[in-house]
Write an enzyme that holds these catalytic residues in place. Sequence first.
Site, PDB file in Angstrom:
ATOM      1  N   SER A 209      -8.508  -4.927   4.436  1.00  0.00           N
ATOM      2  CA  SER A 209      -8.926  -4.780   3.185  1.00  0.00           C
ATOM      3  C   SER A 209      -9.185  -5.974   2.060  1.00  0.00           C
ATOM      4  O   SER A 209      -9.021  -6.291   0.991  1.00  0.00           O
ATOM      5  CB  SER A 209      -7.993  -3.964   2.336  1.00  0.00           C
ATOM      6  OG  SER A 209      -7.558  -2.820   3.062  1.00  0.00           O
TER       7      SER A 209
ATOM      8  N   HIS B  79       3.281   3.456  -8.731  1.00  0.00           N
ATOM      9  CA  HIS B  79       3.314   1.963  -9.210  1.00  0.00           C
ATOM     10  C   HIS B  79       4.509   1.706  -9.752  1.00  0.00           C
ATOM     11  O   HIS B  79       4.989   0.615  -9.631  1.00  0.00           O
ATOM     12  CB  HIS B  79       1.984   1.912  -9.799  1.00  0.00           C
ATOM     13  CG  HIS B  79       0.495   2.157  -9.284  1.00  0.00           C
ATOM     14  ND1 HIS B  79       0.340   1.821  -8.071  1.00  0.00           N
ATOM     15  CD2 HIS B  79      -0.390   2.562  -9.981  1.00  0.00           C
ATOM     16  CE1 HIS B  79      -0.945   2.217  -7.544  1.00  0.00           C
ATOM     17  NE2 HIS B  79      -1.279   3.055  -8.778  1.00  0.00           N
TER      18      HIS B  79
ATOM     19  N   LEU C 175      11.608 -20.416  -4.368  1.00  0.00           N
ATOM     20  CA  LEU C 175      10.586 -19.650  -3.996  1.00  0.00           C
ATOM     21  C   LEU C 175       9.075 -19.477  -4.917  1.00  0.00           C
ATOM     22  O   LEU C 175       9.271 -19.488  -6.127  1.00  0.00           O
ATOM     23  CB  LEU C 175      10.796 -18.034  -3.784  1.00  0.00           C
ATOM     24  CG  LEU C 175       9.849 -16.890  -3.481  1.00  0.00           C
ATOM     25  CD1 LEU C 175       9.458 -17.044  -2.085  1.00  0.00           C
ATOM     26  CD2 LEU C 175      10.201 -15.447  -3.906  1.00  0.00           C
TER      27      LEU C 175
ATOM     28  N   ASP D 286       0.788  -1.168  -0.206  1.00  0.00           N
ATOM     29  CA  ASP D 286       0.103   0.025  -0.184  1.00  0.00           C
ATOM     30  C   ASP D 286       0.689   1.344  -0.165  1.00  0.00           C
ATOM     31  O   ASP D 286       1.899   1.084   0.522  1.00  0.00           O
ATOM     32  CB  ASP D 286      -0.846   0.020   1.288  1.00  0.00           C
ATOM     33  CG  ASP D 286      -2.038   0.782   1.240  1.00  0.00           C
ATOM     34  OD1 ASP D 286      -2.235   1.592  -0.012  1.00  0.00           O
ATOM     35  OD2 ASP D 286      -2.680   1.257   2.214  1.00  0.00           O
ATOM     36  N   GLY D 287       0.193   2.310  -0.551  1.00  0.00           N
ATOM     37  CA  GLY D 287       1.042   3.643  -0.553  1.00  0.00           C
ATOM     38  C   GLY D 287       1.683   4.171  -1.865  1.00  0.00           C
ATOM     39  O   GLY D 287       2.242   5.266  -1.496  1.00  0.00           O
ATOM     40  N   ASN D 288       1.440   3.223  -2.738  1.00  0.00           N
ATOM     41  CA  ASN D 288       1.938   3.740  -4.215  1.00  0.00           C
ATOM     42  C   ASN D 288       1.620   5.262  -4.472  1.00  0.00           C
ATOM     43  O   ASN D 288       2.568   6.073  -4.799  1.00  0.00           O
ATOM     44  CB  ASN D 288       1.687   2.791  -5.152  1.00  0.00           C
ATOM     45  CG  ASN D 288       2.437   1.594  -5.086  1.00  0.00           C
ATOM     46  OD1 ASN D 288       3.032   1.238  -4.087  1.00  0.00           O
ATOM     47  ND2 ASN D 288       1.822   0.530  -6.063  1.00  0.00           N
TER      48      ASN D 288
ATOM     49  N   SER E  31      -6.743  -5.690  -6.272  1.00  0.00           N
ATOM     50  CA  SER E  31      -8.234  -6.252  -5.821  1.00  0.00           C
ATOM     51  C   SER E  31      -9.256  -6.193  -6.619  1.00  0.00           C
ATOM     52  O   SER E  31      -9.116  -5.349  -7.516  1.00  0.00           O
ATOM     53  CB  SER E  31      -8.338  -5.493  -4.175  1.00  0.00           C
ATOM     54  OG  SER E  31      -8.747  -4.120  -4.688  1.00  0.00           O
TER      55      SER E  31
ATOM     56  N   ARG F 181       0.159   7.674  -2.256  1.00  0.00           N
ATOM     57  CA  ARG F 181       0.645   8.762  -1.391  1.00  0.00           C
ATOM     58  C   ARG F 181       2.323   8.858  -1.762  1.00  0.00           C
ATOM     59  O   ARG F 181       2.599  10.144  -1.746  1.00  0.00           O
ATOM     60  CB  ARG F 181       0.380   8.124  -0.049  1.00  0.00           C
ATOM     61  CG  ARG F 181      -0.887   8.640   0.348  1.00  0.00           C
ATOM     62  CD  ARG F 181      -1.317   7.752   1.653  1.00  0.00           C
ATOM     63  NE  ARG F 181      -1.642   6.473   1.367  1.00  0.00           N
ATOM     64  CZ  ARG F 181      -1.607   5.673   2.163  1.00  0.00           C
ATOM     65  NH1 ARG F 181      -1.590   5.587   3.572  1.00  0.00           N
ATOM     66  NH2 ARG F 181      -2.080   4.212   1.713  1.00  0.00           N
TER      67      ARG F 181
HETATM   68  C1  FPP Z   1      -1.507   0.260  -3.530  1.00  0.00           C
HETATM   69  O1  FPP Z   1      -1.074   1.539  -3.573  1.00  0.00           O
HETATM   70  C2  FPP Z   1      -0.828  -0.397  -4.632  1.00  0.00           C
HETATM   71  C3  FPP Z   1      -1.596  -0.977  -5.667  1.00  0.00           C
HETATM   72  C4  FPP Z   1      -3.040  -0.749  -5.760  1.00  0.00           C
HETATM   73  C5  FPP Z   1      -0.927  -1.922  -6.733  1.00  0.00           C
HETATM   74  C6  FPP Z   1       0.387  -2.473  -6.473  1.00  0.00           C
HETATM   75  C7  FPP Z   1       0.881  -2.848  -7.765  1.00  0.00           C
HETATM   76  C8  FPP Z   1       2.478  -2.689  -7.757  1.00  0.00           C
HETATM   77  C9  FPP Z   1       3.330  -2.438  -6.812  1.00  0.00           C
HETATM   78  C10 FPP Z   1       3.016  -2.610  -9.255  1.00  0.00           C
HETATM   79  C11 FPP Z   1       3.617  -3.966  -9.705  1.00  0.00           C
HETATM   80  C12 FPP Z   1       3.505  -5.264  -9.166  1.00  0.00           C
HETATM   81  C13 FPP Z   1       3.810  -6.472  -9.565  1.00  0.00           C
HETATM   82  C14 FPP Z   1       3.632  -7.425  -8.863  1.00  0.00           C
HETATM   83  C15 FPP Z   1       4.722  -6.418 -10.661  1.00  0.00           C
HETATM   84  P1  FPP Z   1      -2.306   2.641  -3.694  1.00  0.00           P
HETATM   85  O2  FPP Z   1      -2.451   3.227  -5.014  1.00  0.00           O
HETATM   86  O3  FPP Z   1      -3.565   2.209  -3.002  1.00  0.00           O
HETATM   87  O4  FPP Z   1      -1.691   3.976  -2.734  1.00  0.00           O
HETATM   88  P2  FPP Z   1      -2.493   4.873  -2.186  1.00  0.00           P
HETATM   89  O5  FPP Z   1      -2.895   4.164  -0.668  1.00  0.00           O
HETATM   90  O6  FPP Z   1      -1.257   5.712  -1.398  1.00  0.00           O
HETATM   91  O7  FPP Z   1      -3.249   5.845  -2.746  1.00  0.00           O
END
Ligand code: FPP
Length: 241
Positions: free
Chosen positions: A198, A39, A133, A22-24, A67, A26
């Site tokens: 979640s 992301h 793994l 989580d947190g991409n 999700s 932000r």
């Molecule tokens: C949550 O951050 C992250 C996601 C919904 C996507 C995760 C995806 C990646 C890390 C990309 C690559 C992954 C793989 C497996 C190759 P958010 O967007 O909910 O952040 P926020 O809560 O700060 O808005």
Amino acid sequence: MSSFKEKIDTTRLPKHIAIIMDGNGRWAKERGYDRIFGHQNGVTSVRETTETAAELGIEYLTLYAFSTENWSRPQAEVDALMELLIDTIEKETPTLTKNNVRLMAIGDLSRLPNNAGEKLQRCIAQTSQNTGLALVLALSYSSRWEITNAIKNICKEVIDGKCNIEDINDDLISSHLTTKSIPDPDLLIRTSGEIRISNFLLWQIAYTELYFTETHWPAFRKENLYQAISEFQQRDRRFGK
Ligand code: FPP
């Protein structure tokens, strides 16, 4: 500077680590960029975490990548995220094989765009013989979807006379989930300060140790994983006994 790695007892590693990345968004916003930049940087953390888990000898690493609820984000973000996920998986397949990593996926994969689903299945097939793994991607996944689906399938088996109501127990339910060949997680990590689950692996985390960190996913590095494992090893797991 001493590392949390030195504190890890390699004879008592968690067999299965699951992560809510989580947190991409932000992380990107704090730097003045749009969410997709977060992301994209999250991919570096995925790579580093996978490499570290493989090096340590962890058997399963499950990442919540997309999700069921994520389908409701703005279409541009959904498209960008899908493309990033599938491109990354495709590009990284040779590296996965080089490191003996087996790719698996859980979730409602029928909702993925056709070409994404096909590419994913190709990568899964290409790495299926690897014995190190297991990297499990939760894609279009939600626990309530998974449990609902399991209930429907069990009901069908009862109606068709393949199973008796008295036979329904923990093991039977587990064997109808998308995680059926995967042991329950020992450790669940959530990044970015949110203290909730979640809709992730609700059945499977009954006795899982939960670890929350303020670090945003794109900033998550080896040392953060070592720290989480080291804290996990200090917990007293009694499994209700
Ligand atoms: C949550 O951050 C992250 C996601 C919904 C996507 C995760 C995806 C990646 C890390 C990309 C690559 C992954 C793989 C497996 C190759 P958010 O967007 O909910 O952040 P926020 O809560 O700060 O808005």
